[in-house]
Design a protein around this motif. Structure first.
Motif, mmCIF file in Angstrom:
data_model
loop_
_atom_site.group_PDB
_atom_site.id
_atom_site.type_symbol
_atom_site.label_atom_id
_atom_site.label_comp_id
_atom_site.label_asym_id
_atom_site.label_seq_id
_atom_site.Cartn_x
_atom_site.Cartn_y
_atom_site.Cartn_z
ATOM 1 N N ASP A 71 38.572 44.814 39.090
ATOM 2 C CA ASP A 71 39.151 43.473 38.721
ATOM 3 C C ASP A 71 39.239 43.058 37.259
ATOM 4 O O ASP A 71 39.977 42.545 36.714
ATOM 5 C CB ASP A 71 38.483 42.385 39.500
ATOM 6 C CG ASP A 71 38.721 42.513 41.108
ATOM 7 O OD1 ASP A 71 39.685 43.019 41.441
ATOM 8 O OD2 ASP A 71 37.994 41.741 41.787
ATOM 9 N N ASP A 105 42.456 42.488 34.617
ATOM 10 C CA ASP A 105 42.367 41.309 34.045
ATOM 11 C C ASP A 105 42.400 41.539 32.328
ATOM 12 O O ASP A 105 42.698 40.726 31.460
ATOM 13 C CB ASP A 105 41.188 40.446 34.217
ATOM 14 C CG ASP A 105 41.585 39.912 35.375
ATOM 15 O OD1 ASP A 105 42.713 39.785 36.063
ATOM 16 O OD2 ASP A 105 40.225 39.400 36.332
ATOM 17 N N ILE A 137 52.381 43.320 41.039
ATOM 18 C CA ILE A 137 52.398 42.241 41.695
ATOM 19 C C ILE A 137 53.486 41.800 42.131
ATOM 20 O O ILE A 137 54.470 41.279 41.237
ATOM 21 C CB ILE A 137 51.567 41.043 40.534
ATOM 22 C CG1 ILE A 137 49.988 41.383 40.325
ATOM 23 C CG2 ILE A 137 51.748 39.667 41.455
ATOM 24 C CD1 ILE A 137 49.299 40.372 39.659
ATOM 25 N N ILE A 162 44.833 37.827 44.553
ATOM 26 C CA ILE A 162 44.730 36.922 43.346
ATOM 27 C C ILE A 162 43.856 35.920 43.613
ATOM 28 O O ILE A 162 44.264 35.088 44.361
ATOM 29 C CB ILE A 162 46.158 36.620 42.930
ATOM 30 C CG1 ILE A 162 47.116 37.856 42.726
ATOM 31 C CG2 ILE A 162 46.312 35.726 41.829
ATOM 32 C CD1 ILE A 162 48.580 37.536 42.427
ATOM 33 N N SER A 193 47.484 41.687 44.360
ATOM 34 C CA SER A 193 47.812 42.656 43.423
ATOM 35 C C SER A 193 47.783 43.853 44.340
ATOM 36 O O SER A 193 46.714 44.273 44.956
ATOM 37 C CB SER A 193 46.984 42.720 41.983
ATOM 38 O OG SER A 193 45.794 42.610 42.343
#
Length: 363
Positions: free
Chosen positions: A84, A88, A220, A251, A259
C-alpha cells in the motif's frame, strides 16, 4: 536527486536504508542486495537501519540513498502495508528483487525461565509463521516493529522469534531452532529508488537482448460495474503477456472501489507491453508502475491433491478415457464418450455437481 547529492553519491558509498535494528531479515536482504548490486556502485554500500518503513521510503524519495523493503512471502503472501505504501508513494519504483530464506529461532532473555513465558513477540508476519509453536506453548502474542527489535527488547516472561544472528547480537538464549510452521519459507524484498534514477539504472540493461524483465503494475478502473475487470484482463491476454500474480486492494474508505496489482513477464519498453498500456489509458483507467526488475527463474510445480485445502471440490479425471478431451470426441457428443466423473467433496458445490451430473461417482 540534486546535483550536489549526485556528486556526493559518486564520491562515497551509496546508502541503503533497511528496517532495523541489526539482525532483521531485511538487514540480511540488504547485505544480499549490496552484493548483487555491487556492479552499479563501485564505492560500495553503507547499510543504514531505520525505525520503520515510512522512514525508509521518505529517505529514498528524497534522494538520500536507496531503500529496501519486504515485498512478498511464500507463506503469508504480500506484505500489505509495504504494498500500500508503494502504491501511494509519489516518486519511488522497485528495480531489483532479492530473496531471503526465512527461519525463526525462539529466544528468551538471559537467565529467564522459558516455562514462565506467557507472551510471544515478533513482527506480525513472524507471529503468523510460528502459530504452531505459539499454540503448543499457550502463548499470547505481542507484535513488534521487527523480529530483531523483539529480540533486542526481550524481557523475562517473553519468547521472541527471530533470525539465528539475533542470539549473538543481543546476548539472548536460544530455546528452539527453525520453529516456523513451514519449512522452505522465503521472503522477497524490493530495492527502491526515485523513478528518474531507476530509468538511468535500467538504460544499459534494457538494451541487452538476453535480459528478460518482470514488472509490477497497479491499475484502477475509473468506471466500476459488471465486466470492467474482465475487460482490463482481456487487454493483457490479447497482448500475449504472461501474468504471474493478480491481487486487489481496497481504496481506503471507498466501499466497492479497488486497485488491482498485476505482475507480468515483460518490461514497459517492450512494444506489446507499451501497446497494452496505451489501450488501458484509452479506456480511461489509471495505471502506475511499481517495479521493473530482471526476471527470476521460477519453478512451475503442479498443485498436487495433498496441497489442496479441505472442503472444496474438484473433478477427478482418473476414471476418464485418455482422449476424453479430444476435439473429435467432444464434437460427437455423449454417444461416443460418456465419462464417469469422480467428485471429490460433497459440500454445496460438490452436491450440486453430483445432482446435475448424469453418471456421477462420488467420493
Amino acid at each position: 536527486m540534486t546535483r550536489n547529492k549526485e556528486a556526493q553519491a559518486a564520491m562515497s558509498a551509496r546508502k541503503l536504508f533497511y528496517l532495523g535494528p541489526q539482525g532483521t531479515f531485511t538487514h540480511q536482504a540488504a547485505v544480499n542486495a549490496a552484493q548483487e548490486l555491487a556492479r552499479l556502485e563501485p564505492q560500495g554500500f553503507d547499510l543504514m537501519p531505520m525505525d520503520d518503513v515510512p522512514q525508509i521510503l521518505d529517505a529514498a524519495q528524497h534522494g538520500d540513498g536507496w531503500g529496501i523493503v519486504a515485498w512478498e512471502n511464500n507463506v503469508e503472501g504480500y506484505v500489505v502495508p509495504n504494498l500500500d505504501a508503494l502504491i501511494d508513494a509519489k516518486d519511488l519504483v522497485g528495480f531489483a528483487r532479492v530473496g531471503v530464506n526465512v527461519e525463526f529461532d525462539a529466544y528468551v532473555a538471559q537467565g529467564a525461565d522459558p516455562a514462565e513465558a506467557r507472551i510471544a513477540t515478533a513482527h506480525p508476519h513472524g507471529l503468523a509463521q510460528c502459530k504452531r509453536f505459539i499454540a503448543e506453548h499457550r502463548l499470547s502474542t505481542q507484535p513488534a516493529t521487527s523480529n530483531a527489535a523483539a529480540c533486542r527488547d526481550l524481557i523475562p516472561g517473553e519468547i521472541a522469534f527471530g533470525p539465528a544472528i539475533c542470539g549473538e547480537l543481543y546476548d539472548i538464549t536460544r530455546i528452539g531452532t527453525a520453529i516456523q510452521d513451514y519449512q522452505g519459507a522465503a521472503t522477497d524484498f524490493l530495492v527502491l529508488a526515485p523513478r528518474a534514477e531507476v530509468a538511468r539504472l535500467l538504460a544499459k540493461p534494457r538494451a541487452e537482448a538476453n535480459v528478460e524483465y518482470e514488472s509490477v503494475l497497479t491499475l484502477i478502473p475509473l468506471v466500476t460495474g459488471p465486466g470492467v475487470l474482465a475487460n482490463l484482463l482481456d487487454v493483457f491476454r490479447d497482448a500475449g503477456l504472461n501474468m504471474t500474480s493478480f491481487i486487489s486492494r481496497p481504496i481506503k474508505g471507498r466501499t466497492g472501489t479497488y486497485s488491482f496489482i498485476v505482475t507480468l513477464d515483460a518490461a514497459p519498453w517492450e512494444e506489446r507491453f507499451r501497446d497494452a498500456l496505451v489501450e488501458i489509458a484509452e479506456h480511461g483507467d489509471w495505471a502506475k508502475t511499481l517495479a521493473v526488475y530482471p526476471r527470476r527463474e521460477r519453478p512451475n510445480p503442479p498443485v498436487t491433491s495433498w496441497m489442496l485445502p479441505q472442503g472444496g471440490v474438484r473433478l477427478d479425471d482418473s476414471h476418464l478415457p485418455d482422449d476424453w478431451q479430444n476435439d473429435e470426441n467432444r464434437q460427437k457428443g455423449a454417444d461416443v464418450v460418456k465419462p464417469r466423473i469422480a467428485i471429490v467433496g460433497l459440500g454445496l458445490i460438490g452436491g450440486s455437481l453430483a445432482r446435475d451430473s448424469s453418471t456421477p461417482a462420488a467420493k
